[in-house]
Motif scaffolding. Structure first.
Motif, PDB file in Angstrom:
ATOM      1  N   SER A 225      21.074 -25.967 -61.174  1.00  0.00           N
ATOM      2  CA  SER A 225      19.888 -26.654 -60.668  1.00  0.00           C
ATOM      3  C   SER A 225      18.964 -25.680 -59.952  1.00  0.00           C
ATOM      4  O   SER A 225      17.756 -25.896 -59.869  1.00  0.00           O
ATOM      5  CB  SER A 225      20.297 -27.781 -59.720  1.00  0.00           C
ATOM      6  OG  SER A 225      21.031 -27.269 -58.613  1.00  0.00           O
ATOM      7  N   LEU A 226      19.549 -24.594 -59.444  1.00  0.00           N
ATOM      8  CA  LEU A 226      18.807 -23.615 -58.660  1.00  0.00           C
ATOM      9  C   LEU A 226      19.597 -22.316 -58.706  1.00  0.00           C
ATOM     10  O   LEU A 226      20.830 -22.321 -58.663  1.00  0.00           O
ATOM     11  CB  LEU A 226      18.668 -24.104 -57.219  1.00  0.00           C
ATOM     12  CG  LEU A 226      17.558 -23.537 -56.335  1.00  0.00           C
ATOM     13  CD1 LEU A 226      16.190 -23.876 -56.917  1.00  0.00           C
ATOM     14  CD2 LEU A 226      17.683 -24.114 -54.923  1.00  0.00           C
ATOM     15  N   LEU A 227      18.879 -21.194 -58.791  1.00  0.00           N
ATOM     16  CA  LEU A 227      19.504 -19.875 -58.764  1.00  0.00           C
ATOM     17  C   LEU A 227      18.980 -19.135 -57.542  1.00  0.00           C
ATOM     18  O   LEU A 227      17.758 -19.081 -57.320  1.00  0.00           O
ATOM     19  CB  LEU A 227      19.159 -19.112 -60.038  1.00  0.00           C
ATOM     20  CG  LEU A 227      19.810 -17.755 -60.245  1.00  0.00           C
ATOM     21  CD1 LEU A 227      21.320 -17.881 -60.318  1.00  0.00           C
ATOM     22  CD2 LEU A 227      19.270 -17.112 -61.521  1.00  0.00           C
ATOM     23  N   VAL A 228      19.883 -18.585 -56.736  1.00  0.00           N
ATOM     24  CA  VAL A 228      19.499 -17.976 -55.464  1.00  0.00           C
ATOM     25  C   VAL A 228      19.964 -16.527 -55.416  1.00  0.00           C
ATOM     26  O   VAL A 228      21.121 -16.227 -55.731  1.00  0.00           O
ATOM     27  CB  VAL A 228      20.108 -18.750 -54.273  1.00  0.00           C
ATOM     28  CG1 VAL A 228      19.624 -18.156 -52.941  1.00  0.00           C
ATOM     29  CG2 VAL A 228      19.755 -20.230 -54.356  1.00  0.00           C
TER      30      VAL A 228
ATOM     31  N   PRO B  99      14.572 -23.054 -61.606  1.00  0.00           N
ATOM     32  CA  PRO B  99      13.895 -22.446 -60.455  1.00  0.00           C
ATOM     33  C   PRO B  99      14.773 -21.407 -59.770  1.00  0.00           C
ATOM     34  O   PRO B  99      15.979 -21.599 -59.617  1.00  0.00           O
ATOM     35  CB  PRO B  99      13.622 -23.648 -59.542  1.00  0.00           C
ATOM     36  CG  PRO B  99      13.536 -24.812 -60.475  1.00  0.00           C
ATOM     37  CD  PRO B  99      14.550 -24.533 -61.543  1.00  0.00           C
ATOM     38  N   THR B 100      14.150 -20.298 -59.386  1.00  0.00           N
ATOM     39  CA  THR B 100      14.871 -19.189 -58.745  1.00  0.00           C
ATOM     40  C   THR B 100      14.340 -18.969 -57.342  1.00  0.00           C
ATOM     41  O   THR B 100      13.125 -18.869 -57.149  1.00  0.00           O
ATOM     42  CB  THR B 100      14.695 -17.894 -59.562  1.00  0.00           C
ATOM     43  OG1 THR B 100      15.192 -18.100 -60.884  1.00  0.00           O
ATOM     44  CG2 THR B 100      15.440 -16.745 -58.915  1.00  0.00           C
ATOM     45  N   VAL B 101      15.251 -18.887 -56.391  1.00  0.00           N
ATOM     46  CA  VAL B 101      14.878 -18.641 -55.000  1.00  0.00           C
ATOM     47  C   VAL B 101      15.252 -17.208 -54.637  1.00  0.00           C
ATOM     48  O   VAL B 101      16.394 -16.782 -54.848  1.00  0.00           O
ATOM     49  CB  VAL B 101      15.608 -19.602 -54.034  1.00  0.00           C
ATOM     50  CG1 VAL B 101      15.191 -19.330 -52.591  1.00  0.00           C
ATOM     51  CG2 VAL B 101      15.330 -21.046 -54.412  1.00  0.00           C
ATOM     52  N   VAL B 102      14.300 -16.461 -54.130  1.00  0.00           N
ATOM     53  CA  VAL B 102      14.572 -15.143 -53.575  1.00  0.00           C
ATOM     54  C   VAL B 102      14.418 -15.274 -52.068  1.00  0.00           C
ATOM     55  O   VAL B 102      13.335 -15.609 -51.573  1.00  0.00           O
ATOM     56  CB  VAL B 102      13.627 -14.072 -54.142  1.00  0.00           C
ATOM     57  CG1 VAL B 102      13.892 -12.730 -53.473  1.00  0.00           C
ATOM     58  CG2 VAL B 102      13.804 -13.957 -55.651  1.00  0.00           C
TER      59      VAL B 102
ATOM     60  N   PRO C  95      25.292 -27.167 -60.307  1.00  0.00           N
ATOM     61  CA  PRO C  95      25.514 -26.358 -59.104  1.00  0.00           C
ATOM     62  C   PRO C  95      24.299 -25.523 -58.722  1.00  0.00           C
ATOM     63  O   PRO C  95      23.422 -25.246 -59.542  1.00  0.00           O
ATOM     64  CB  PRO C  95      26.683 -25.456 -59.512  1.00  0.00           C
ATOM     65  CG  PRO C  95      26.526 -25.305 -60.990  1.00  0.00           C
ATOM     66  CD  PRO C  95      26.033 -26.660 -61.469  1.00  0.00           C
ATOM     67  N   ILE C  96      24.283 -25.121 -57.464  1.00  0.00           N
ATOM     68  CA  ILE C  96      23.394 -24.063 -57.016  1.00  0.00           C
ATOM     69  C   ILE C  96      24.168 -22.762 -57.179  1.00  0.00           C
ATOM     70  O   ILE C  96      25.258 -22.610 -56.629  1.00  0.00           O
ATOM     71  CB  ILE C  96      22.970 -24.266 -55.551  1.00  0.00           C
ATOM     72  CG1 ILE C  96      22.104 -25.519 -55.430  1.00  0.00           C
ATOM     73  CG2 ILE C  96      22.223 -23.043 -55.035  1.00  0.00           C
ATOM     74  CD1 ILE C  96      21.733 -25.856 -54.003  1.00  0.00           C
ATOM     75  N   VAL C  97      23.623 -21.847 -57.967  1.00  0.00           N
ATOM     76  CA  VAL C  97      24.301 -20.581 -58.249  1.00  0.00           C
ATOM     77  C   VAL C  97      23.707 -19.489 -57.369  1.00  0.00           C
ATOM     78  O   VAL C  97      22.475 -19.356 -57.270  1.00  0.00           O
ATOM     79  CB  VAL C  97      24.162 -20.204 -59.735  1.00  0.00           C
ATOM     80  CG1 VAL C  97      24.728 -18.815 -59.996  1.00  0.00           C
ATOM     81  CG2 VAL C  97      24.871 -21.240 -60.608  1.00  0.00           C
ATOM     82  N   VAL C  98      24.570 -18.711 -56.737  1.00  0.00           N
ATOM     83  CA  VAL C  98      24.127 -17.619 -55.877  1.00  0.00           C
ATOM     84  C   VAL C  98      24.696 -16.303 -56.397  1.00  0.00           C
ATOM     85  O   VAL C  98      25.906 -16.186 -56.628  1.00  0.00           O
ATOM     86  CB  VAL C  98      24.603 -17.801 -54.421  1.00  0.00           C
ATOM     87  CG1 VAL C  98      23.933 -16.771 -53.513  1.00  0.00           C
ATOM     88  CG2 VAL C  98      24.331 -19.202 -53.935  1.00  0.00           C
TER      89      VAL C  98
END
Length: 292
Positions: free
Chosen positions: A103-106, A134-137, A4-7
């Motif tokens: 898969s991605l942390l936002v 990978p982390t997205v801000v 999942p993409i975690v937010v």
């Protein structure tokens, strides 16, 4: 099965923009979306949700925050599978743990005052410095149209660092650009140390040409194994790396930067460049863990 993409959601305006971005990204990837609220406090006083839920702030519970965020995500991207979680612990620890199976942390970029609002919230900074994925801000202004999609937001810029060969950040940038159908711009900043312009025996201007050539060679090495089918551009710029990348972010859709992870090191694992662009980028920033 896609991870999942975690937010991380908190009810703030920047947190809701992070939900929008993540929902679009989940649709592009075909991945599920997991919305996580974590706090040791029972309640959160959030003005944005007070308006949405028509309740006084003291009645807004954690469940209201995640459910409101879930409704927003489903309304924006009905095809994305959305789940929620409320965790009674500090958000930094909860999100770093969640990153182990994501898969991605936002997260959103959120300060605690009018001055800090221009900078980065402590949760986002800590998570970016410790996450396993990978982390997205999410910074900058986003297109709020539900159908805008990831591909509508411009090229992917990636900063090429000191160890360009096999860079995880470069690989991430190309894969993301492929999904979006946009070009990758690989950027390498260079500077000529002041002493080389005065005391160095080489002819005037030669030191600068040497440093620029080294930057060109670093880009060539970084893109040597670039996948076919994605347009790539190379750009060398004289100046401080943080400043060069922040300038490049002003008309980009995404800025990708690597951060070295050092085994056994428990401090904030962000270099000066990653730290600087997280605070000042004009577009969303991805911090990609690089092996030490």
């Amino acid at each position: 099965m896609f991870l999942p993409i975690v937010v991380g959601v908190d009810g703030s305006g920047t947190g809701l923009r992070a939900v929008d971005w993540a929902a679009d990204e989940a649709a592009v990837r075909g991945a599920p979306l997991r919305l996580v609220y974590a706090s040791l406090w029972e309640r959160y006083e959030g003005g944005h949700l007070t308006e949405d839920l028509h309740k006084p702030s003291e009645e807004i519970m954690a469940e209201d925050i995640v459910e409101s965020a879930a409704r927003r995500a489903r309304g924006r991207r009905p095809d994305v599978r959305v789940s929620t979680a409320v965790l009674p612990e500090e958000p930094e620890y909860a999100l770093v743990r969640e990153s182990q199976e994501a898969s991605l942390l936002v997260t959103g970029a959120r300060g605690r005052s009018s001055l800090a609002a221009a900078l980065l919230g402590s949760v986002s900074l800590t998570v970016a410095g410790h996450a396993h994925c990978p982390t997205v801000v999410v910074r900058g202004d986003l297109d709020d149209r539900a159908g805008a999609g990831a591909g509508a937001h411009g090229r992917v810029v990636v900063g090429v660092g000191e160890k360009p060969a096999g860079s995880a950040a470069v690989r991430f940038a190309f894969e993301e650009a492929r999904r979006r159908g946009v070009p990758v711009e690989a950027v390498r900043a260079w500077r000529c140390p002041a002493y080389e312009t005065t005391d160095h025996p080489l002819p005037a201007g030669e030191p600068a040409r040497l440093h620029e050539q080294q930057a060109v060679e670093a880009l060539e090495e970084a893109l040597r194994d670039a996948p076919a089918g994605v347009e790539s551009r190379r750009r060398t710029v004289e100046g401080r790396t943080r400043t060069v990348l922040v300038d490049a972010s002003r008309d980009a859709g995404l800025l990708v930067v690597g951060a070295r992870r050092r085994p056994g090191h428990f401090g904030l694992q962000l270099g000066r460049v990653a730290h600087g662009v997280l605070h000042h980028s004009a577009c969303p920033v991805v911090i990609v863990p690089e092996p030490g």
